[in-house]
Design a protein around this motif. Sequence first.
Motif, PDB file in Angstrom:
ATOM      1  N   ALA A 170       5.497   1.901   4.148  1.00  0.00           N
ATOM      2  CA  ALA A 170       5.056   3.085   3.389  1.00  0.00           C
ATOM      3  C   ALA A 170       4.961   4.286   4.326  1.00  0.00           C
ATOM      4  O   ALA A 170       4.488   4.153   5.451  1.00  0.00           O
ATOM      5  CB  ALA A 170       3.708   2.810   2.729  1.00  0.00           C
ATOM      6  N   PRO A 171       5.403   5.452   3.887  1.00  0.00           N
ATOM      7  CA  PRO A 171       5.356   6.631   4.750  1.00  0.00           C
ATOM      8  C   PRO A 171       3.925   6.946   5.193  1.00  0.00           C
ATOM      9  O   PRO A 171       2.981   6.691   4.447  1.00  0.00           O
ATOM     10  CB  PRO A 171       5.884   7.759   3.852  1.00  0.00           C
ATOM     11  CG  PRO A 171       6.428   7.128   2.631  1.00  0.00           C
ATOM     12  CD  PRO A 171       5.897   5.735   2.544  1.00  0.00           C
ATOM     13  N   GLY A 172       3.791   7.470   6.409  1.00  0.00           N
ATOM     14  CA  GLY A 172       2.471   7.884   6.899  1.00  0.00           C
ATOM     15  C   GLY A 172       1.687   6.753   7.537  1.00  0.00           C
ATOM     16  O   GLY A 172       0.556   6.941   7.954  1.00  0.00           O
ATOM     17  N   ASN A 173       2.286   5.561   7.577  1.00  0.00           N
ATOM     18  CA  ASN A 173       1.669   4.436   8.265  1.00  0.00           C
ATOM     19  C   ASN A 173       0.304   4.045   7.711  1.00  0.00           C
ATOM     20  O   ASN A 173      -0.542   3.538   8.429  1.00  0.00           O
ATOM     21  CB  ASN A 173       1.516   4.764   9.757  1.00  0.00           C
ATOM     22  CG  ASN A 173       1.838   3.575  10.603  1.00  0.00           C
ATOM     23  OD1 ASN A 173       2.687   2.770  10.240  1.00  0.00           O
ATOM     24  ND2 ASN A 173       1.164   3.435  11.725  1.00  0.00           N
ATOM     25  N   ASP A 174       0.094   4.277   6.420  1.00  0.00           N
ATOM     26  CA  ASP A 174      -1.196   3.935   5.823  1.00  0.00           C
ATOM     27  C   ASP A 174      -1.074   2.772   4.842  1.00  0.00           C
ATOM     28  O   ASP A 174      -2.043   2.424   4.189  1.00  0.00           O
ATOM     29  CB  ASP A 174      -1.786   5.160   5.107  1.00  0.00           C
ATOM     30  CG  ASP A 174      -0.843   5.714   4.041  1.00  0.00           C
ATOM     31  OD1 ASP A 174       0.259   5.159   3.880  1.00  0.00           O
ATOM     32  OD2 ASP A 174      -1.221   6.690   3.382  1.00  0.00           O
ATOM     33  N   TYR A 175       0.135   2.221   4.699  1.00  0.00           N
ATOM     34  CA  TYR A 175       0.409   1.078   3.814  1.00  0.00           C
ATOM     35  C   TYR A 175       0.372   1.453   2.340  1.00  0.00           C
ATOM     36  O   TYR A 175       0.500   0.597   1.479  1.00  0.00           O
ATOM     37  CB  TYR A 175      -0.540  -0.103   4.092  1.00  0.00           C
ATOM     38  CG  TYR A 175      -0.343  -0.668   5.472  1.00  0.00           C
ATOM     39  CD1 TYR A 175      -0.836  -0.015   6.588  1.00  0.00           C
ATOM     40  CD2 TYR A 175       0.381  -1.837   5.664  1.00  0.00           C
ATOM     41  CE1 TYR A 175      -0.618  -0.505   7.855  1.00  0.00           C
ATOM     42  CE2 TYR A 175       0.592  -2.335   6.934  1.00  0.00           C
ATOM     43  CZ  TYR A 175       0.090  -1.672   8.035  1.00  0.00           C
ATOM     44  OH  TYR A 175       0.314  -2.145   9.281  1.00  0.00           O
TER      45      TYR A 175
END
Length: 371
Positions: A170-175
């Motif tokens: 997922a973009p932004g590395n936040d899942y």
Amino acid sequence: MRRVFTLLATALFVGGPQIGLAQENSPGFGGAEDVAFAQRLWDQLVEARLVGANAIGSQPYEGVEPHGVILTTLQSTLTTADREGVVIVKNNYIGENVSVQSVADNPRLNLDAITVMFRREAGYDPENRNWFWAKFNNDGTLSANPRGVALAGRVAKNPEGGCIACHVFAPGNDYVFLNDQFAVPEFFADAAEPPAGIKNFNPARLDPQPAEGALSPGLKVTYYSNIFNLVEEVREWAQAEPGTAGTPLLSLDYNVGSGLVLSSGRKDGVGAVIEGLINFPEAGVYTMAMQANDGVELTIGGVTILSDPTVHADRFTDLVTVQIDDAGWYALDLLYFEKRNTSTLELYWLTPGEEGGLNFVPPSAFARRSG
Ligand code: HEC
């Protein structure tokens, strides 16, 4: 790069088996504790009207595999005595004639599964931003994989179909795919050199290095109870007052809403002096940032690298780079306070050569001198 992987991972599931197939019976999920936690979570979700017969409605939309033909998503927070955690509930609809209209008309019909992400306490799974994963059947029982392992907990890192294995893209590395509310700021991960304006620090390594046997896990913390408005005031109090020793902090991944501040046992008016060592496992350039609420100041090897000293809502500091000439232990000094309401204290890094976004600094990188 990430996008390509997302498509690939998604493609594997088109027309394929349901989520959860072929997962390893790993200790990360499906244990008694995970199942009990998931059952409590379900009850809380019913209570909050996020699932169940009285669930509040939300706009259906066309989804992507593996989740369902039609989806609805609700995001909220669940509150316990200790903390508030973000929860995201996804209703997955599957069926011959299922459509946006049919789900809008009757949200109980064709409801195949309810997949839930709940952000748990500090230290739960810092490698993966502390999300707890669960897949429920529409009657609230847990789904299981073909080996009979319940899909609850840290589900799962193997690439053949774990929640984590796919959501990691997922973009932004936040899942989280749907929004970037929990994302670590975009930065220069793929750039050959950091752009101009990024501050670079070159802290001094501890000399001599401590013997491994002389260290205990976690950082030492001393609390000062007062309404602080600036990090500087915490420093002044600490010079004048003895403070109260707290349970050492094994990780710096606290995001508790209006719950208890770190290990202080208090919800408001907390100053903290945190001291110990941080291990940089290899030489090279590390990118670092913090998210804090309220003020924070981080000093490594005697050099203040991150500072956001005032009262504020959750926000990220600047990103900085830290040039580590020699791997090993460095002194860490962290000042922090929370004035009122919500509190957050998170330390992120990206290690040399690693791609993608920043992650929590792992617990193995923190220590304090024993005794
Ligand atoms: C193969 C990839 C993949 C797997 C495996 C997967 N998901 Fe997802 N998930 C997605 C995608 C893509 C979205 C965004 C879908 C949309 O809303 O259109 C999503 C959305 C979600 C959301 C809403 C928040 C968000 O990220 O947008 C939740 C909650 C969720 N998934 C839970 C789970 C759980 C729990 C599991 C495991 C039981 C799981 N997912 C397995 C790809 C996956």
